[in-house]
Design a protein around this motif. Sequence first.
Motif, PDB file in Angstrom:
ATOM      1  N   ARG A 122     -48.521  -0.274 -22.695  1.00 53.00           N
ATOM      2  CA  ARG A 122     -47.767  -1.399 -23.267  1.00 53.00           C
ATOM      3  C   ARG A 122     -48.454  -1.923 -24.526  1.00 53.00           C
ATOM      4  O   ARG A 122     -47.796  -2.292 -25.495  1.00 53.00           O
ATOM      5  CB  ARG A 122     -47.651  -2.538 -22.239  1.00 53.00           C
ATOM      6  CG  ARG A 122     -46.654  -2.271 -21.145  1.00 53.00           C
ATOM      7  CD  ARG A 122     -46.649  -3.457 -20.176  1.00 53.00           C
ATOM      8  NE  ARG A 122     -45.788  -3.218 -19.041  1.00 53.00           N
ATOM      9  CZ  ARG A 122     -44.479  -3.503 -18.997  1.00 53.00           C
ATOM     10  NH1 ARG A 122     -43.885  -4.047 -20.045  1.00 53.00           N
ATOM     11  NH2 ARG A 122     -43.783  -3.266 -17.913  1.00 53.00           N
ATOM     12  N   PHE A 123     -49.799  -1.976 -24.486  1.00 52.99           N
ATOM     13  CA  PHE A 123     -50.532  -2.451 -25.658  1.00 52.99           C
ATOM     14  C   PHE A 123     -50.209  -1.569 -26.867  1.00 52.99           C
ATOM     15  O   PHE A 123     -49.940  -2.072 -27.965  1.00 52.99           O
ATOM     16  CB  PHE A 123     -52.038  -2.469 -25.377  1.00 52.99           C
ATOM     17  CG  PHE A 123     -52.851  -2.643 -26.624  1.00 52.99           C
ATOM     18  CD1 PHE A 123     -52.903  -3.886 -27.246  1.00 52.99           C
ATOM     19  CD2 PHE A 123     -53.501  -1.574 -27.210  1.00 52.99           C
ATOM     20  CE1 PHE A 123     -53.611  -4.052 -28.429  1.00 52.99           C
ATOM     21  CE2 PHE A 123     -54.209  -1.722 -28.388  1.00 52.99           C
ATOM     22  CZ  PHE A 123     -54.263  -2.972 -28.999  1.00 52.99           C
ATOM     23  N   HIS A 124     -50.233  -0.257 -26.685  1.00 56.68           N
ATOM     24  CA  HIS A 124     -49.965   0.631 -27.819  1.00 56.68           C
ATOM     25  C   HIS A 124     -48.530   0.514 -28.308  1.00 56.68           C
ATOM     26  O   HIS A 124     -48.265   0.552 -29.511  1.00 56.68           O
ATOM     27  CB  HIS A 124     -50.330   2.075 -27.466  1.00 56.68           C
ATOM     28  CG  HIS A 124     -51.811   2.285 -27.451  1.00 56.68           C
ATOM     29  ND1 HIS A 124     -52.544   2.384 -26.298  1.00 56.68           N
ATOM     30  CD2 HIS A 124     -52.697   2.365 -28.463  1.00 56.68           C
ATOM     31  CE1 HIS A 124     -53.825   2.516 -26.613  1.00 56.68           C
ATOM     32  NE2 HIS A 124     -53.945   2.515 -27.916  1.00 56.68           N
ATOM     33  N   LYS A 125     -47.620   0.351 -27.363  1.00 55.18           N
ATOM     34  CA  LYS A 125     -46.214   0.200 -27.775  1.00 55.18           C
ATOM     35  C   LYS A 125     -46.033  -1.108 -28.561  1.00 55.18           C
ATOM     36  O   LYS A 125     -45.326  -1.141 -29.563  1.00 55.18           O
ATOM     37  CB  LYS A 125     -45.298   0.234 -26.557  1.00 55.18           C
ATOM     38  CG  LYS A 125     -45.229   1.628 -25.941  1.00 55.18           C
ATOM     39  CD  LYS A 125     -44.405   1.651 -24.669  1.00 55.18           C
ATOM     40  CE  LYS A 125     -44.449   3.040 -24.061  1.00 55.18           C
ATOM     41  NZ  LYS A 125     -43.731   3.163 -22.800  1.00 55.18           N
ATOM     42  N   LEU A 126     -46.702  -2.159 -28.095  1.00 57.84           N
ATOM     43  CA  LEU A 126     -46.608  -3.457 -28.790  1.00 57.84           C
ATOM     44  C   LEU A 126     -47.176  -3.381 -30.197  1.00 57.84           C
ATOM     45  O   LEU A 126     -46.870  -4.217 -31.039  1.00 57.84           O
ATOM     46  CB  LEU A 126     -47.431  -4.500 -28.027  1.00 57.84           C
ATOM     47  CG  LEU A 126     -46.736  -5.281 -26.940  1.00 57.84           C
ATOM     48  CD1 LEU A 126     -47.734  -6.218 -26.278  1.00 57.84           C
ATOM     49  CD2 LEU A 126     -45.595  -6.087 -27.532  1.00 57.84           C
ATOM     50  N   ASN A 127     -48.026  -2.408 -30.421  1.00 57.16           N
ATOM     51  CA  ASN A 127     -48.607  -2.234 -31.753  1.00 57.16           C
ATOM     52  C   ASN A 127     -47.853  -1.196 -32.572  1.00 57.16           C
ATOM     53  O   ASN A 127     -48.366  -0.705 -33.576  1.00 57.16           O
ATOM     54  CB  ASN A 127     -50.085  -1.876 -31.651  1.00 57.16           C
ATOM     55  CG  ASN A 127     -50.910  -3.137 -31.496  1.00 57.16           C
ATOM     56  OD1 ASN A 127     -51.114  -3.866 -32.458  1.00 57.16           O
ATOM     57  ND2 ASN A 127     -51.314  -3.437 -30.282  1.00 57.16           N
ATOM     58  N   GLY A 128     -46.687  -0.856 -32.116  1.00 53.10           N
ATOM     59  CA  GLY A 128     -45.806  -0.002 -32.921  1.00 53.10           C
ATOM     60  C   GLY A 128     -46.116   1.477 -32.850  1.00 53.10           C
ATOM     61  O   GLY A 128     -45.600   2.262 -33.643  1.00 53.10           O
ATOM     62  N   HIS A 129     -46.963   1.895 -31.897  1.00 55.75           N
ATOM     63  CA  HIS A 129     -47.267   3.328 -31.810  1.00 55.75           C
ATOM     64  C   HIS A 129     -46.198   4.057 -31.006  1.00 55.75           C
ATOM     65  O   HIS A 129     -45.494   3.464 -30.184  1.00 55.75           O
ATOM     66  CB  HIS A 129     -48.662   3.550 -31.214  1.00 55.75           C
ATOM     67  CG  HIS A 129     -49.741   2.987 -32.081  1.00 55.75           C
ATOM     68  ND1 HIS A 129     -49.922   3.386 -33.382  1.00 55.75           N
ATOM     69  CD2 HIS A 129     -50.638   2.012 -31.860  1.00 55.75           C
ATOM     70  CE1 HIS A 129     -50.913   2.708 -33.918  1.00 55.75           C
ATOM     71  NE2 HIS A 129     -51.361   1.857 -33.017  1.00 55.75           N
ATOM     72  N   ASP A 130     -46.153   5.352 -31.277  1.00 53.49           N
ATOM     73  CA  ASP A 130     -45.184   6.196 -30.604  1.00 53.49           C
ATOM     74  C   ASP A 130     -45.878   6.697 -29.339  1.00 53.49           C
ATOM     75  O   ASP A 130     -46.625   7.667 -29.366  1.00 53.49           O
ATOM     76  CB  ASP A 130     -44.866   7.318 -31.613  1.00 53.49           C
ATOM     77  CG  ASP A 130     -44.056   8.419 -31.018  1.00 53.49           C
ATOM     78  OD1 ASP A 130     -43.665   8.300 -29.858  1.00 53.49           O
ATOM     79  OD2 ASP A 130     -43.839   9.414 -31.732  1.00 53.49           O
ATOM     80  N   CYS A 131     -45.655   5.963 -28.264  1.00 54.72           N
ATOM     81  CA  CYS A 131     -46.470   6.179 -27.061  1.00 54.72           C
ATOM     82  C   CYS A 131     -45.581   6.485 -25.862  1.00 54.72           C
ATOM     83  O   CYS A 131     -44.613   5.772 -25.613  1.00 54.72           O
ATOM     84  CB  CYS A 131     -47.286   4.902 -26.824  1.00 54.72           C
ATOM     85  SG  CYS A 131     -48.168   4.862 -25.283  1.00 54.72           S
ATOM     86  N   LEU A 132     -45.913   7.538 -25.144  1.00 50.14           N
ATOM     87  CA  LEU A 132     -45.176   7.895 -23.929  1.00 50.14           C
ATOM     88  C   LEU A 132     -46.114   7.795 -22.736  1.00 50.14           C
ATOM     89  O   LEU A 132     -47.276   8.208 -22.811  1.00 50.14           O
ATOM     90  CB  LEU A 132     -44.653   9.334 -24.027  1.00 50.14           C
ATOM     91  CG  LEU A 132     -43.591   9.607 -25.088  1.00 50.14           C
ATOM     92  CD1 LEU A 132     -43.279  11.099 -25.140  1.00 50.14           C
ATOM     93  CD2 LEU A 132     -42.326   8.801 -24.817  1.00 50.14           C
ATOM     94  N   PHE A 133     -45.571   7.278 -21.652  1.00 52.43           N
ATOM     95  CA  PHE A 133     -46.363   7.075 -20.436  1.00 52.43           C
ATOM     96  C   PHE A 133     -45.634   7.790 -19.294  1.00 52.43           C
ATOM     97  O   PHE A 133     -44.507   7.424 -18.961  1.00 52.43           O
ATOM     98  CB  PHE A 133     -46.473   5.575 -20.184  1.00 52.43           C
ATOM     99  CG  PHE A 133     -47.195   5.175 -18.927  1.00 52.43           C
ATOM    100  CD1 PHE A 133     -48.214   5.938 -18.385  1.00 52.43           C
ATOM    101  CD2 PHE A 133     -46.871   3.979 -18.288  1.00 52.43           C
ATOM    102  CE1 PHE A 133     -48.882   5.552 -17.235  1.00 52.43           C
ATOM    103  CE2 PHE A 133     -47.527   3.572 -17.132  1.00 52.43           C
ATOM    104  CZ  PHE A 133     -48.528   4.360 -16.616  1.00 52.43           C
ATOM    105  N   ILE A 134     -46.269   8.833 -18.750  1.00 54.19           N
ATOM    106  CA  ILE A 134     -45.576   9.635 -17.746  1.00 54.19           C
ATOM    107  C   ILE A 134     -46.454   9.890 -16.513  1.00 54.19           C
ATOM    108  O   ILE A 134     -47.677   9.780 -16.564  1.00 54.19           O
ATOM    109  CB  ILE A 134     -45.130  11.006 -18.317  1.00 54.19           C
ATOM    110  CG1 ILE A 134     -46.336  11.814 -18.779  1.00 54.19           C
ATOM    111  CG2 ILE A 134     -44.119  10.835 -19.436  1.00 54.19           C
ATOM    112  CD1 ILE A 134     -46.008  13.258 -19.098  1.00 54.19           C
TER     113      ILE A 134
END
Length: 566
Positions: free
Chosen positions: A37-49
């Motif tokens: 969530r932190f990375h997504k909040l910082n605008g990164h293209d992040c996938l969590f699986i």
Amino acid sequence: MSPSPRRILITTALPYANGALHLGHLVEYIQADIWARFHKLNGHDCLFISGNDAHGTPIMISAQKRGITPEALVAAVHEERITDFAGFLVDFDYFDATTHAPENQALANQIYYALRDNKDIFTREIAQAFDPEKQLFLPDRYVKGDCPRCGANDQYGDNCEACGATYAPTELKNPVSALSGATPIQKHSLHYFFQLEKYTDALKKWINSGKLQPQIANKLAEWFEVGLQPWDISRDAPYFGFEIPDAPGKYFYVWLDAPIGYMASLKKLCATRKDICFDDYWKKDSVAELYHFIGKDIVYFHALFWPALLMGSNFRTPSAIFTHGFLNLNGQKMSKSRGTFITARDYLTHLNPEYLRYYFAAKLNSHVEDIDLNLTDFVQRINADLIGKYINIASRCAGFIHKFFAGKLGELTASSIRGELNQDPHVLYQHFIAAGEVIAKHYEQREFQHAVREIMALADLANQYIADQQPWIVAKDTAQLAEVQTICTAGLNLFRLLTLYLKPILPTTALAVENFLNTPEPLTWQNSQQPLFNHLIQPFKPLLQRIDPESINALLADTSKATATL
Ligand code: 2FM
Ligand code: ZN
């Protein structure tokens, strides 16, 4: 923070699909979820699986006991799991229902063929414990007997819980099969081995490039010193798994195809989304970042076998492996027999998931340390930090804004400076903005406990500001009402920043605050620099409740009741 978006793939271990999720599991899922969530909040293209690990003897046996197929068991467990993960706000981009899927099988076969072509696979006959009644080879944990060292009864085939000795199941005295009670016999069969030792130098190089926490790298150095051994990757029928393509009746050991499940999970996600491509993440020269969150009990598989399998089959290796410790409850291992094994479901019946997320975050760091969930400390900490400090700021300020200013925030004018210079709301606000950089760094480095400490220190400053400004006194003089508006505008803007900083941990509360503050868009690190001025907010509703210690008693009562019926 990186200015350009990074491409990041985060995984958590695939839990075996044969039992309820418990709070021990949740350490990892919450830790990884906060990071994602932190990375997504910082605008990164992040996938969590992640996904369920379906294979192996224990799942096969559990299904037999219930009179259903392993597939049916895995499907039933999956339904429970996705509800539990959602309950704890663990927001996977994809959680794969099963490793027993054609995508995983195709990848496992591809990797196996590549290893075979490299001449990394050989066969050898070995003798193993075999249950003559069940007609089944027994994993070590399914052989029980008397400890060869101290004589304690009813010990597992791999180690003694009484004296801590480790041994082979053949060394146990008076061995019996845990499945049937029959005396196991030694039976020979042909097994397939992967020549892990051929990868020693490559693995050392990989590890020395900083992929592991120092404590884990040191542990591996010990294993290297002893020397890596060939790894037995096959199991005989009957076994719930994938048949080895060129070896009828032989199956891949669950730990061969389990991590390949990370790849299969992404493959299935890619099939549903046009914007992401499997190769971008897994091809040998991928520039995407790949991180595995795991527990300390499965380091051997992830830091040795897994990268070696990837090297041997021409895929990329992980960017890093993040290992965490175990969860204790009130200073002791959670135990089914003592009735202290708290399931995710029981917790959710009695308590707010964000409280556990916050408590774990307040204790998690980048080291491999066990965490203690001390229930008395838990209640005190949630009530003191979240209710007493954080939510208190909003509840102290919102009433005035509604009572005197029809829900409208004012501005931070200089007239509001009373007393100390550091009470200037502009200065305070800028201090909070600057602290956001430090907090972001702590999140990035998985030092969540430092992030939380920093956030609570800011909450103390905000409360101190309100206490010093005493809006309840100022409000008694109608001539000074504008000042009340300024003080409360400052308080609520500080509260807004605290909400952003807590958002990876408390996503539901953050959403409620965004609604309450009527923010033009969801809060992110990038869009929150400017305070809200001359802005209408919504009526304040209590955002979080204090924990009533009675709910802890009710949870423990349910936990021991569930244990009694096992
Ligand atoms: O320990 C476990 O629950 C394993 N099922 C974890 C597998 S992680 C990955 F390799 F799939
Ligand atoms: Zn012993």
